[in-house]
Scaffold this active site. Structure first.
Site, PDB file in Angstrom:
ATOM      1  N   GLU A   1      51.089  32.569 -46.105  1.00  0.00           N
ATOM      2  CA  GLU A   1      50.920  34.015 -45.837  1.00  0.00           C
ATOM      3  C   GLU A   1      52.210  34.764 -46.167  1.00  0.00           C
ATOM      4  O   GLU A   1      52.620  35.673 -45.432  1.00  0.00           O
ATOM      5  CB  GLU A   1      50.524  34.247 -44.372  1.00  0.00           C
ATOM      6  CG  GLU A   1      49.283  33.470 -43.949  1.00  0.00           C
ATOM      7  CD  GLU A   1      48.785  33.785 -42.541  1.00  0.00           C
ATOM      8  OE1 GLU A   1      49.274  34.756 -41.917  1.00  0.00           O
ATOM      9  OE2 GLU A   1      47.903  33.050 -42.057  1.00  0.00           O
TER      10      GLU A   1
ATOM     11  N   ASP B   1      55.092  37.054 -46.910  1.00  0.00           N
ATOM     12  CA  ASP B   1      55.527  38.435 -47.164  1.00  0.00           C
ATOM     13  C   ASP B   1      56.923  38.578 -46.572  1.00  0.00           C
ATOM     14  O   ASP B   1      57.309  37.826 -45.670  1.00  0.00           O
ATOM     15  CB  ASP B   1      54.542  39.502 -46.649  1.00  0.00           C
ATOM     16  CG  ASP B   1      54.114  39.364 -45.202  1.00  0.00           C
ATOM     17  OD1 ASP B   1      54.839  38.710 -44.411  1.00  0.00           O
ATOM     18  OD2 ASP B   1      53.055  39.928 -44.856  1.00  0.00           O
TER      19      ASP B   1
ATOM     20  N   HIS C   1      55.900  34.712 -42.765  1.00  0.00           N
ATOM     21  CA  HIS C   1      56.033  36.165 -42.581  1.00  0.00           C
ATOM     22  C   HIS C   1      57.506  36.400 -42.276  1.00  0.00           C
ATOM     23  O   HIS C   1      57.966  36.161 -41.159  1.00  0.00           O
ATOM     24  CB  HIS C   1      55.154  36.647 -41.416  1.00  0.00           C
ATOM     25  CG  HIS C   1      53.684  36.571 -41.729  1.00  0.00           C
ATOM     26  ND1 HIS C   1      53.101  37.357 -42.701  1.00  0.00           N
ATOM     27  CD2 HIS C   1      52.696  35.803 -41.222  1.00  0.00           C
ATOM     28  CE1 HIS C   1      51.802  37.089 -42.777  1.00  0.00           C
ATOM     29  NE2 HIS C   1      51.539  36.132 -41.890  1.00  0.00           N
TER      30      HIS C   1
ATOM     31  N   ASN D   1      48.024  25.723 -39.417  1.00  0.00           N
ATOM     32  CA  ASN D   1      48.705  26.891 -39.982  1.00  0.00           C
ATOM     33  C   ASN D   1      49.431  27.674 -38.886  1.00  0.00           C
ATOM     34  O   ASN D   1      48.858  27.930 -37.825  1.00  0.00           O
ATOM     35  CB  ASN D   1      47.621  27.774 -40.623  1.00  0.00           C
ATOM     36  CG  ASN D   1      48.170  28.904 -41.470  1.00  0.00           C
ATOM     37  OD1 ASN D   1      49.027  28.666 -42.323  1.00  0.00           O
ATOM     38  ND2 ASN D   1      47.680  30.115 -41.259  1.00  0.00           N
TER      39      ASN D   1
ATOM     40  N   GLU E   1      48.046  29.011 -35.280  1.00  0.00           N
ATOM     41  CA  GLU E   1      48.972  29.604 -34.302  1.00  0.00           C
ATOM     42  C   GLU E   1      48.777  29.093 -32.877  1.00  0.00           C
ATOM     43  O   GLU E   1      48.646  29.869 -31.933  1.00  0.00           O
ATOM     44  CB  GLU E   1      48.862  31.141 -34.367  1.00  0.00           C
ATOM     45  CG  GLU E   1      49.162  31.665 -35.761  1.00  0.00           C
ATOM     46  CD  GLU E   1      48.913  33.164 -35.938  1.00  0.00           C
ATOM     47  OE1 GLU E   1      48.603  33.848 -34.959  1.00  0.00           O
ATOM     48  OE2 GLU E   1      49.052  33.643 -37.076  1.00  0.00           O
TER      49      GLU E   1
END
Ligand code: 9MR
Length: 455
Positions: A263, A265, A235, A199, A157
Site C-alpha cells: 500500500e 504512499d 504508508h 498485511n 492489521e
C-alpha cells in the site's frame, strides 16, 4: 597466425555488436512501471477505486503503468457481506473484469479486518458463532473469486503499534489468538491457488510490531499453518523511510515467505515544493530498490493512481501529495525515481504502454494416441509490449482440455489466449509462454494453427 585469429575474432565481435545495436531501438530500457517491473520479475500495482474507472485519464494511467490491481474498498466485509449470509460482489466483479481485460494480477483485500466491518459482526459474543461466521465469510468471498485472484490479504492489521500486542478486535476478544490461523486455513480451503498474505502497516522496518508479525509467521511456518506472504503496507512520511527496510524484507524472506509492498504512499505537508518532491523521489527510490534487491520481494503496489483521490488528505489534515502521479496525472519526480530503481528509463521507452510487436512459436511437448500437450512462446521484438494475444485454431475433433499460464476464450475451433496477468508486459526481446492439453478422441493429433499479435 594467432594474431590473425584474434583479429578475425575481433572483427566478428565488432560485427555482432553492430548487428545487436541495429536491432535495438536507441533506448531499450522499459518506459513504464509495469514493463520495468516485469523485466525484474515483479509486479507493479496500484489500489484502484471502481467509481473512477469511468474517468478516461484515470483508466488510461492505470492501464498504461500498472499490471496488478488491488480493489481499494470493494472487497471489504461491509461491502461483500453487509448483512449476515447475504453476499454481493457487483463492484468487486467489475474490478476483476477490468483487471482481467488488461492482463493485471489482482490482490484481494481483505477478508478479516476490524475496520469497514458491519455492526452485526461486532455484536457477536460467542466463540463458536463468530468462528462459524468468519469461516462462512471467507469461504463465500474467497470461494466466489476462486481461481481469479493471485493473492489475498487474509488478515489485515491485527497487531498494535509500539507493543506489538494483538489489537483488541471482536475477533481477538471473542475467538482468541487462533482466529488468524483459522482465517488462513479457511482461505486456503476456499481458494487453494491464491497466495495468502498477512498485511499490516508500520512493519516496514524492524520494530516491536514487525517483530511480533515475524514471530507469528515463524510459528505458522513451523506448524504448517498455510501462509505464503507478508504484506508491508508502507504508508510512509517523506524523509522517514526506515533505514532497515531491506534487512526487514530479507528476514521475512528467510522464513520462506514472499514479501510484497502492498500500500505504498509517502505523504508530505501540502502544498508540495521542489525540495519535498525531491526527497519523496529519494524515498520511493529507496523502497523500490529494497524490494528489487531481495529475490523473494515479488511486487510493489502503490495505494492509488493519483494524488487527486488519495485517502491521505481525508485522514491527515494538511498532508497529501503521497503518490506517483499528481492531481492532473502528471508524472512526479518520484515516478522517475521509481522507474529508474526498477531499471527503466524515464526518458526512453515508448511511454505509451508498449507499441512493439510480438512473434510466437509452437512446440509439442508430449503426445499420446488421443491427445497431446503443446507450448506457445510469445517473444517481444525490439520494442516492449504491454500485452499480447495468441490465437490457436484447433483441428476437427480436438478440444482444449486444460490451459495454464494464460486465459483462454473458446469460440468454435478458435481459442483466443490472453496473458495470465504476471506474464503480460514484455521488455524488448523478452518471452512469455503458456501450455495446454488437447484431447483428440478420434486420434487427430495434428498441430493447431497459431497466430499472435499485440495487445
Ligand atoms: O484507502 C481506503 C479508504 O478509501 C477507506 O476510506 C479506508 C477505510 O478504513 O481504507 C483505506 O484503505 C486502507 C486499507 O484498506 C488498509 N490499510 C490502510 C489503508 C489506508 O487507510
Amino acid at each position: 597466425m594467432r594474431r590473425a585469429l584474434i583479429a578475425v575474432l575481433g572483427a566478428a565481435t565488432l560485427f555482432l555488436a553492430m548487428l545487436v545495436a541495429a536491432a535495438l531501438p536507441a533506448s531499450a530500457a522499459p518506459g513504464t512501471l509495469k514493463e520495468a517491473a516485469a523485466a525484474k520479475g515483479i509486479v507493479f500495482g496500484t489500489a484502484a477505486a471502481q467509481n473512477h474507472l469511468g474517468e478516461a485519464a484515470y483508466t488510461e494511467t492505470l492501464n498504461r503503468e500498472f499490471n496488478q490491481l488491488t480493489p481499494e474498498n470493494e472487497m471489504k466485509w461491509e461491502t461483500t457481506e453487509p448483512s449476515r449470509n447475504s453476499f454481493g460482489y457487483g463492484a468487486a466483479d467489475q474490478h476483476v473484469g477490468h483487471a482481467r481485460s488488461q492482463g493485471m494480477a489482482v490482490r484481494g483485500h481483505t477478508l478479516v479486518w476490524h475496520s469497514q466491518l458491519p455492526g452485526w459482526v461486532e455484536d457477536i459474543s460467542s466463540r463458536t458463532e463468530l468462528l462459524d461466521v468468519m469461516r462462512n465469510h471467507i469461504s463465500n468471498v474467497a470461494g466466489h473469486f476462486r481461481g481469479d485472484l493471485e493473492y489475498w490479504d487474509v488478515v489485515n492489521e491485527a497487531f498494535l503499534d509500539g507493543s506489538g500486542a494483538r489489537r483488541d478486535t471482536v475477533f481477538q476478544r471473542v475467538i482468541g489468538d487462533d482466529y488468524i490461523e483459522e482465517a488462513f486455513r479457511a482461505a486456503r480451503a476456499a481458494d487453494p491457488g491464491a497466495e495468502l498474505c498477512y498485511n499490516d502497516y508500520n512493519i516496514d522496518g524492524r520494530n516491536a510490531k514487525s517483530d511480533a508479525v515475524y514471530a507469528m509467521v515463524q510459528d505458522f511456518k513451523r506448524r504448517g499453518v498455510p501462509i505464503d506472504c507478508v504484506g508491508l503496507q508502507a504508508h510512509l512520511i517523506v524523509g522517514s523511510v526506515p533505514g532497515d527496510i531491506q534487512a526487514n524484507i530479507q528476514r521475512f524472506a528467510d522464513l520462506g515467505v514472499k514479501v510484497y509492498i502492498t500500500e505504498l504512499d509517502i505523504r508530505m505537508q501540502t502544498p508540495p515544493d521542489s525540495a519535498k518532491l525531491a526527497q519523496q523521489a529519494d524515498d520511493y527510490r529507496a523502497v523500490t530498490s529494497a524490494c528489487v534487491a531481495v529475490a523473494a520481494c515479488k511486487g510493489i503496489t502503490v495505494w492509488g493512481v493519483t494524488d487527486k483521490y488519495s485517502w491521505v488528505p481525508d485522514v491527515f489534515e494538511g498532508e497529501g501529495a503521497a503518490l506517483l502521479f499528481d492531481d492532473d496525472y502528471g508524472k512526479k519526480p518520484a515516478y522517475d525515481a521509481t522507474l529508474e530503481a526498477l531499471g527503466g528509463d524515464p526518458g526512453g521507452g515508448d511511454g505509451g504502454g508498449g507499441d512493439g510487436s510480438v512473434t510466437c512459436a509452437y512446440t509439442r511437448t508430449a503426445q499420446w494416441g488421443t491427445g497431446f500437450n503443446g507450448r506457445v512462446t510469445i517473444t517481444a521484438g525490439g520494442g516492449s509490449v504491454s500485452s499480447w494475444t495468441a490465437v490457436l485454431t484447433m483441428n476437427s475433433g480436438q478440444d482444449v482440455a486444460a490451459l495454464w499460464n494464460g486465459r483462454p476464450t473458446e469460440n468454435g475451433s478458435t481459442v483466443t489466449v490472453k496473458p495470465a496477468g504476471w506474464n503480460s508486459s514484455l521488455a524488448p526481446g523478452a518471452s512469455a509462454s503458456f501450455g495446454f492439453t488437447v484431447n483428440a478422441p478420434d486420434g487427430n493429433v495434428s498441430d493447431p494453427g497459431l497466430a499472435c499479435d499485440t495487445p
